[in-house]
Scaffold this motif. Structure first.
Motif, PDB file in Angstrom:
ATOM      1  N   GLY A 188      19.194-105.512  28.779  1.00  0.00           N
ATOM      2  CA  GLY A 188      17.122-104.682  27.579  1.00  0.00           C
ATOM      3  C   GLY A 188      17.355-103.279  27.105  1.00  0.00           C
ATOM      4  N   VAL A 189      18.893-103.054  26.871  1.00  0.00           N
ATOM      5  CA  VAL A 189      19.691-102.129  25.917  1.00  0.00           C
ATOM      6  C   VAL A 189      18.939-102.360  24.207  1.00  0.00           C
ATOM      7  CG1 VAL A 189      21.744-102.792  25.366  1.00  0.00           C
ATOM      8  CG2 VAL A 189      21.424-100.638  25.010  1.00  0.00           C
ATOM      9  N   TYR A 190      19.001-103.642  24.263  1.00  0.00           N
ATOM     10  CA  TYR A 190      18.115-104.565  22.367  1.00  0.00           C
ATOM     11  C   TYR A 190      16.925-103.783  22.260  1.00  0.00           C
ATOM     12  CZ  TYR A 190      22.951-107.291  22.056  1.00  0.00           C
ATOM     13  OH  TYR A 190      23.986-106.880  21.775  1.00  0.00           O
ATOM     14  N   PRO A 191      16.178-104.605  23.636  1.00  0.00           N
ATOM     15  CA  PRO A 191      14.846-103.812  22.897  1.00  0.00           C
ATOM     16  C   PRO A 191      14.369-102.084  22.850  1.00  0.00           C
ATOM     17  CG  PRO A 191      14.607-105.918  24.814  1.00  0.00           C
ATOM     18  CD  PRO A 191      16.361-105.468  24.608  1.00  0.00           C
ATOM     19  N   LEU A 192      15.394-102.032  23.760  1.00  0.00           N
ATOM     20  CA  LEU A 192      14.943-100.617  23.688  1.00  0.00           C
ATOM     21  C   LEU A 192      15.363 -99.628  22.477  1.00  0.00           C
ATOM     22  CD1 LEU A 192      16.332 -99.109  27.494  1.00  0.00           C
ATOM     23  CD2 LEU A 192      13.915 -98.589  25.941  1.00  0.00           C
ATOM     24  N   ALA A 193      16.527-100.341  21.983  1.00  0.00           N
ATOM     25  CA  ALA A 193      16.765 -99.818  20.997  1.00  0.00           C
ATOM     26  C   ALA A 193      16.276-100.079  19.385  1.00  0.00           C
ATOM     27  CB  ALA A 193      18.521-100.110  20.561  1.00  0.00           C
TER      28      ALA A 193
END
Length: 338
Positions: A183-188
């Motif tokens: 989920g760090v990727y979509p949030l970033a």
């Protein structure tokens, strides 16, 4: 990989799959030299060093921190180790590129940034996506107004991994959970284009032992009122794409975290397709950015500055708070460092 060619001398902390991928990418960077590797056991360090022709092989992280032939360190250990490993290296005078997520929470990230500042060392979260040619193209298209006013970002990253409580995605002691790992990727992505995010709502599904999340969906609002719908999953395969939509059109990015292709849909025009392949496996671009920053005397990268890592960690804290999932300090500190 180890010949003298004037570039920074790299040390690798950790010998897992991501460490292998990073060193593979470094082969496409002419100025890159890997001079050392460390693991919790000398056997693993020896095996990794033999595989990649790395001369200095250390059976502890402290040994690598003291290695005078290392300028910059890539921290590739599990999430709970990022914070202590990074502090160890920064306080030993090493520059650091640390895998994402930068740490388990915003407090840890703030301590890492403070250590980089106090030691006058370079520090960057390894958000490799932002350094990719396709990602740079997306930034250019958005900046030049190809989408008009950006109104929404949607992104999803989901894979179907059979449940195993010892797997890093499901083991709380290894910093497991879909949000931290995927989920760090979509949030970033949303943070990059919408600025400060406010989490409006979040839903989650938990692992059978109810210790980590296996599917999280986040609704967030950006600084200018634009919205973001973001999802991640470790036990469900998702379409795995991102869409940036504005008043004049929309961009589709398949496999956005490892993007090579972008499709631009302008209102009233046929789709425009762009292809930006990797030279190697994609990790070469973040390594080049680190080398560029070090050569220029910069202590943080404009691609992933300290403030952005702090902001992203804070948003993930918000998501966990909304969903009632907490990685306790006791759990984090229980992970052995040696």
């Amino acid at each position: 990989m180890t010949q003298h060619n004037g570039g920074p001398r790299w040390g690798v902390v950790g010998t897992g799959g991501i460490a292998h991928a990073f060193v593979e990418g470094l082969r496409a960077v002419p100025s890159a030299r890997v001079t050392a590797v460390s693991s919790r056991t000398r056997i693993r360090a020896e095996e990794f060093g033999e595989a990649w022709g790395i001369p200095n092989r250390h059976g502890s992280y402290e040994e690598l921190a003291a290695d005078p032939e290392v300028d910059v360190v890539y921290v590739a250990t599990p999430h709970p180790w990022h914070h202590p490993n990074t502090l160890l290296m920064l306080n030993a005078g090493k520059h650091v590129l640390v895998e994402k997520p930068m740490a388990m929470n915003a407090l840890q990230v703030s301590e890492m940034v403070a250590a980089a500042r106090a030691n006058d060392r370079f520090l960057m979260e390894a958000m490799w996506t932002r350094c990719l040619p396709a990602s740079r193209l997306v930034r250019e298209l958005v900046a030049e107004g190809a989408l008009g006013e950006l109104r929404t970002v949607s992104a999803e990253f989901g894979i179907n991994v059979p449940y195993d409580p010892d797997h890093r995605l499901f083991n709380v002691d290894l910093g497991g959970g879909a949000q931290l790992d995927l989920g760090v990727y979509p949030l970033a992505l949303a943070s990059q284009y919408l600025g400060e995010l406010t989490v409006v709502g979040a839903t989650r599904q938990l692992s059978p032992d109810r210790m980590v999340d296996t599917h999280t969906v986040v609704l967030a609002r950006g600084e200018n009122g634009a919205s973001a719908t973001l999802s991640c999953a470790s036990r469900t395969a998702l379409p795995n794409r991102a869409v940036l939509a504005g008043t004049a059109g929309w961009l589709e990015i398949p496999r956005f975290w490892a993007a090579t292709d972008v499709v631009l849909h302008r209102d009233g025009h046929d789709p425009e397709r762009f292809h930006r392949p990797f030279r190697a496996n994609g990790y070469e671009y973040e390594a080049e950015e680190v080398g560029r920053c070090l050569a220029a005397g910069e202590r943080e990268s404009p691609d992933m500055p300290w403030a952005e890592s702090l902001r992203l960690a804070g948003v993930m804290d918000q998501v966990r708070d909304v969903g009632g999932l907490v990685y306790s300090p006791t759990t984090v500190k229980a992970v052995p460092l040696g």
